[in-house]
Scaffold this active site. Structure first.
Site, PDB file in Angstrom:
ATOM      1  N   GLU A 126      -9.526   3.352   1.967  1.00 35.16           N
ATOM      2  CA  GLU A 126      -8.667   3.459   0.428  1.00 35.16           C
ATOM      3  C   GLU A 126      -7.890   2.566   0.100  1.00 35.16           C
ATOM      4  O   GLU A 126      -7.359   2.219  -0.942  1.00 35.16           O
ATOM      5  CB  GLU A 126      -8.295   4.910   0.443  1.00 35.16           C
ATOM      6  CG  GLU A 126      -6.804   5.301   1.139  1.00 35.16           C
ATOM      7  CD  GLU A 126      -6.652   4.866   2.367  1.00 35.16           C
ATOM      8  OE1 GLU A 126      -7.647   4.879   3.303  1.00 35.16           O
ATOM      9  OE2 GLU A 126      -5.531   4.692   2.888  1.00 35.16           O
ATOM     10  N   ASP A 170       1.178   6.448   5.828  1.00 39.39           N
ATOM     11  CA  ASP A 170       0.541   5.239   5.115  1.00 39.39           C
ATOM     12  C   ASP A 170       0.714   4.588   3.824  1.00 39.39           C
ATOM     13  O   ASP A 170       0.241   3.835   3.332  1.00 39.39           O
ATOM     14  CB  ASP A 170      -0.946   6.031   5.057  1.00 39.39           C
ATOM     15  CG  ASP A 170      -2.261   4.752   5.198  1.00 39.39           C
ATOM     16  OD1 ASP A 170      -1.852   4.040   5.812  1.00 39.39           O
ATOM     17  OD2 ASP A 170      -3.249   5.281   4.580  1.00 39.39           O
ATOM     18  N   LYS A 186     -10.643  12.170   8.641  1.00 39.93           N
ATOM     19  CA  LYS A 186     -10.170  11.529   9.531  1.00 39.93           C
ATOM     20  C   LYS A 186     -10.389  12.982  10.904  1.00 39.93           C
ATOM     21  O   LYS A 186     -10.184  14.114  10.253  1.00 39.93           O
ATOM     22  CB  LYS A 186      -8.872  11.129   9.626  1.00 39.93           C
ATOM     23  CG  LYS A 186      -8.656   9.863   8.778  1.00 39.93           C
ATOM     24  CD  LYS A 186      -7.048   9.260   8.948  1.00 39.93           C
ATOM     25  CE  LYS A 186      -6.931   8.314   8.298  1.00 39.93           C
ATOM     26  NZ  LYS A 186      -7.916   6.966   8.637  1.00 39.93           N
ATOM     27  N   ASP A 244     -12.325   6.651   3.354  1.00 39.02           N
ATOM     28  CA  ASP A 244     -11.098   6.013   4.185  1.00 39.02           C
ATOM     29  C   ASP A 244     -10.899   4.853   4.126  1.00 39.02           C
ATOM     30  O   ASP A 244      -9.713   4.509   4.863  1.00 39.02           O
ATOM     31  CB  ASP A 244     -11.610   6.598   5.579  1.00 39.02           C
ATOM     32  CG  ASP A 244     -10.226   6.913   6.450  1.00 39.02           C
ATOM     33  OD1 ASP A 244      -9.072   6.873   5.917  1.00 39.02           O
ATOM     34  OD2 ASP A 244     -10.371   7.059   7.832  1.00 39.02           O
ATOM     35  N   ARG A 283      -7.524  -0.739   0.675  1.00 42.47           N
ATOM     36  CA  ARG A 283      -8.005  -1.830  -0.097  1.00 42.47           C
ATOM     37  C   ARG A 283      -8.329  -1.604  -1.534  1.00 42.47           C
ATOM     38  O   ARG A 283      -7.990  -2.722  -2.462  1.00 42.47           O
ATOM     39  CB  ARG A 283      -9.121  -2.795   0.773  1.00 42.47           C
ATOM     40  CG  ARG A 283     -10.291  -1.638   0.592  1.00 42.47           C
ATOM     41  CD  ARG A 283     -11.539  -1.863   2.028  1.00 42.47           C
ATOM     42  NE  ARG A 283     -10.808  -1.652   3.301  1.00 42.47           N
ATOM     43  CZ  ARG A 283     -11.435  -1.824   4.191  1.00 42.47           C
ATOM     44  NH1 ARG A 283     -12.579  -2.633   4.410  1.00 42.47           N
ATOM     45  NH2 ARG A 283     -10.841  -1.462   5.407  1.00 42.47           N
ATOM     46  N   LYS A 335       0.847  -1.054  -0.053  1.00 39.81           N
ATOM     47  CA  LYS A 335      -0.048  -0.105  -0.074  1.00 39.81           C
ATOM     48  C   LYS A 335       0.710   1.265  -0.027  1.00 39.81           C
ATOM     49  O   LYS A 335       1.742   1.354   0.933  1.00 39.81           O
ATOM     50  CB  LYS A 335      -0.857   0.059   1.072  1.00 39.81           C
ATOM     51  CG  LYS A 335      -1.718   1.152   1.448  1.00 39.81           C
ATOM     52  CD  LYS A 335      -2.671   1.174   2.647  1.00 39.81           C
ATOM     53  CE  LYS A 335      -3.399   2.391   3.063  1.00 39.81           C
ATOM     54  NZ  LYS A 335      -4.127   2.128   4.186  1.00 39.81           N
ATOM     55  N   ASP A 350      -2.896   9.938   3.924  1.00 43.02           N
ATOM     56  CA  ASP A 350      -4.141   9.534   4.014  1.00 43.02           C
ATOM     57  C   ASP A 350      -5.233  10.370   4.825  1.00 43.02           C
ATOM     58  O   ASP A 350      -5.104  10.395   6.229  1.00 43.02           O
ATOM     59  CB  ASP A 350      -4.434   8.111   4.556  1.00 43.02           C
ATOM     60  CG  ASP A 350      -5.909   7.521   4.762  1.00 43.02           C
ATOM     61  OD1 ASP A 350      -6.816   8.197   4.142  1.00 43.02           O
ATOM     62  OD2 ASP A 350      -6.048   6.530   5.400  1.00 43.02           O
TER      63      ASP A 350
HETATM   64  N1  BES Z   1      -4.491   3.946   6.946  1.00 44.09           N
HETATM   65  C1  BES Z   1      -5.796   3.623   7.768  1.00 44.09           C
HETATM   66  C2  BES Z   1      -5.325   2.678   8.599  1.00 44.09           C
HETATM   67  C3  BES Z   1      -4.699   3.285   9.994  1.00 44.09           C
HETATM   68  C4  BES Z   1      -5.224   3.500  10.800  1.00 44.09           C
HETATM   69  C5  BES Z   1      -3.173   3.050   9.701  1.00 44.09           C
HETATM   70  C6  BES Z   1      -4.190   4.019  11.974  1.00 44.09           C
HETATM   71  C7  BES Z   1      -2.338   3.274  10.745  1.00 44.09           C
HETATM   72  C8  BES Z   1      -2.861   3.629  12.090  1.00 44.09           C
HETATM   73  C9  BES Z   1      -6.944   3.147   6.764  1.00 44.09           C
HETATM   74  O1  BES Z   1      -6.991   3.620   5.548  1.00 44.09           O
HETATM   75  C10 BES Z   1      -8.185   3.465   7.166  1.00 44.09           C
HETATM   76  O2  BES Z   1      -8.436   4.499   7.353  1.00 44.09           O
HETATM   77  N2  BES Z   1      -8.850   2.296   7.696  1.00 44.09           N
HETATM   78  C11 BES Z   1     -10.253   2.640   8.381  1.00 44.09           C
HETATM   79  C12 BES Z   1     -11.041   1.419   7.653  1.00 44.09           C
HETATM   80  C13 BES Z   1     -12.607   1.776   7.891  1.00 44.09           C
HETATM   81  C14 BES Z   1     -12.927   2.949   7.319  1.00 44.09           C
HETATM   82  C15 BES Z   1     -13.174   0.602   7.284  1.00 44.09           C
HETATM   83  C16 BES Z   1     -10.003   2.274   9.779  1.00 44.09           C
HETATM   84  O3  BES Z   1      -9.128   1.670  10.118  1.00 44.09           O
HETATM   85  O4  BES Z   1     -10.758   3.001  10.588  1.00 44.09           O
HETATM   86 ZN    ZN Z   2      -5.140   4.259   4.945  1.00 40.08          ZN
HETATM   87 MN    MN Z   3      -7.966   5.540   5.198  1.00 40.56          MN
END
Ligand code: BES
Ligand code: ZN
Ligand code: MN
Length: 502
Positions: free
Chosen positions: A352, A291, A280, A350, A354, A268, A273
């Site tokens: 993104e 990220d 966020k 968010d 996947r 990734k 992000d």
């Molecule tokens: N990059 C984030 C995940 C993340 C969170 C990495 C904290 C490192 C530290 C990812 O893109 C994300 O935002 N994931 C969401 C998924 C949800 C929207 C299904 C999450 O974890 O809340």
């Molecule tokens: Zn992310």
């Molecule tokens: Mn995200």
């Protein structure tokens, strides 16, 4: 820091600090530590007696030799309980020791090959681990500190050994350790670099420069080429940013004309992000400059693999873009068509990671990759499930998963498998498209993995969610604050291990 192997008696070695060791509970120093103790008229024995040296893991004791031997200092490091000794313990201890010696302005260190005697460790492994521990532990990201005046650094580490038969083994270990640690530190640099500097284009440029240096094939696709390939998922994420996306491809060919021996590593590469329209919270958002840590670990692993040259073909793929909320950004509710032709509904912009990985896997499969491993800071839920002690691993092929867990065990990087029961699929079913990009809060890490699985077309695949391990807030052993480079060591070892299985 230069690392070398010196055939020398420890009583004769000329250095600023000689590192010897003690296991926890040992009352009488043995082996090399015993020899040094004699030269120091029993100082180490006395410190043990007075409970100042206990041998506890990561304990470091610095003794000035006052001309009793050519080494001006001796450092006794605690290796912990003998029964629990492992290369990971040694890696931690060497990181701690090296940082401590740097803090007192030591320039040249010498170290015995810890563990290779009484510890029962192979000489090669000992040397590799010492090199890794020291190089990783001394890592600093201070290029933007213009006011810094204390830039002390260690110039040289010598591994000292008298036994002729071990010298070439130790040299091989040092060489491997140096390659792996430098690649890990390269990945750390990419993770720590701020998003105004490390744009997708800059990430591609750094990968290209590295590729030239180590002899990897490099290619990158721009937005136009992605459009041609139908990478609708990656392009949707990229739509809200003015910084153009890049699809980075690195190729190592170690087994030409054997397509069955192809391994793809997909990382990734979200250089920032923000969450996009599903924005966020402000607090801590800066950490999302990292990220792209999964992508960085893939680039780092490719750098090491190119130098170690295992008999396998490895393709490193990094779909790189920002996730921003500009005027042309994708929205919740949008429907996106991927390179594979599947459609999905956006529940959250968010989710993104996947999305970009979906198109990366399709690219890998189209380019005849037979085993797929993706690495991503995919879900915050991974740290809810496992804390920061292990990354989550999932997949559709137990043998590949086992290979990764095993490679991790031997690298000091932990993976814990989560289930992929088919009922989880219900979470990502959409009312209007084939699937949707978020399955709600329940089993968030598995839902992320399940989404990605939809794009594997039955090719053996494993997914590593490294969200909790990419970065750390504390200095410990060989990790320092900031990006960790996890799981470069595992990916390199995986390529080596898969190469020898045939
Ligand atoms: N990059 C984030 C995940 C993340 C969170 C990495 C904290 C490192 C530290 C990812 O893109 C994300 O935002 N994931 C969401 C998924 C949800 C929207 C299904 C999450 O974890 O809340
Ligand atoms: Zn992310
Ligand atoms: Mn995200």
């Amino acid at each position: 820091m230069k690392i070398k192997v010196s055939k020398e008696n420890i009583g004769n070695i000329d250095t600023d600090a000689l590192v010897v060791n003690l296991f926890e509970g040992d009352k009488k120093p043995a082996g090399a530590t015993g020899e040094v103790d004699k030269l120091l008229d029993g100082t180490i024995s006395q410190l043990i007696q007075e409970d100042e040296i206990t041998g506890k893991k990561n304990e470091v004791t610095l003794i000035h030799t006052l001309n009793k031997m050519p080494a001006s200092r001796v450092m006794v490091v605690g290796l912990g309980e003998k029964a629990k000794f492992s290369s990971e313990v040694l890696r931690q201890v060497m990181g701690t020791a090296a940082r401590r010696l740097r803090s007192v302005n030591v320039k040249r260190i010498a170290s015995i090959a810890h563990g290779a005697g009484i510890g029962g460790m192979e000489a090669t492994v000992s040397a590799q681990t010492i090199a890794e521990g020291a190089l990783l532990g001394l890592y600093k990201f201070d290029k933007y500190k213009t006011l810094l005046n204390n830039r002390s650094s260690i110039d040289e580490l010598a591994i000292v050994e008298q036994d002729d038969s071990k010298i070439s083994l130790l040299k091989a270990g040092v060489n491997k350790g140096q390659i792996v640690a430098e690649a890990t530190n390269f990945a750390r640099d990419l993770g720590n670099e701020p998003a105004n500097i490390l744009t997708p284009t800059e990430l591609a440029n750094r990968a290209e420069k590295m590729a030239k240096r180590v002899g990897l094939e490099y290619e990158s696709l721009d937005r136009k080429q992605m459009e041609k390939l139908g990478m609708g998922a990656l392009l949707a994420v990229a739509a809200g940013s003015n910084r153009p996306p890049k699809f980075i491809i690195l190729k190592y060919i170690g087994d030409p004309r054997n397509e069955d021996n192809n391994l793809a590593l997909c990382g990734k590469g979200i250089t920032f992000d923000s969450g996009g329209i599903s924005i966020k919270p402000a607090e801590g958002m800066g950490a999302m400059k990292g990220d792209m840590a999964g992508g960085a670990s893939v680039i780092g692993a490719m750098m090491a693999i190119a130098q170690i040259k295992p008999k396998i073909n490895v393709m490193g793929i990094v779909p790189a873009t920002e996730n921003m909320s500009g005027g042309s950004a994708f929205h919740p509710g949008d429907v996106v068509r991927t390179m594979l032709g599947k459609t999905f509904e956006i529940i959250s912009t968010d989710a993104e990671g996947r999305m970009v990985l979906a198109d990366a896997l399709s690219y890998a499969i189209e380019h005849k990759q037979k085993r797929l491993v993706d690495v991503a800071t995919l879900t915050g839920a991974a740290s809810v499930a496992l804390g920061n002690l292990a990354a989550a691993i999932m997949g559709n092929d137990q043998s590949l998963i086992n290979h990764i867990i095993y490679a991790g065990e031997n690298s000091g990087e932990r993976f814990w498998q989560l289930p992929m029961w088919e009922e989880y699929r219900e979470q990502i079913v959409s009312d209007i498209a084939d699937i949707k990009n978020s399955g709600g809060r329940a089993a968030g890490t598995i839902a992320g993995g399940y989404f990605i699985q939809e794009f594997t077309e039955g090719v053996p695949w494993a997914h590593l969610d490294i969200a909790a391990l990419a970065r750390t807030d504390r200095e410990r052993g060989y990790t320092v604050k900031g990006h960790t480079g996890f799981p470069v060591r595992t990916l390199v070892r995986l390529a080596e291990n898969l190469a020898s299985v045939k």
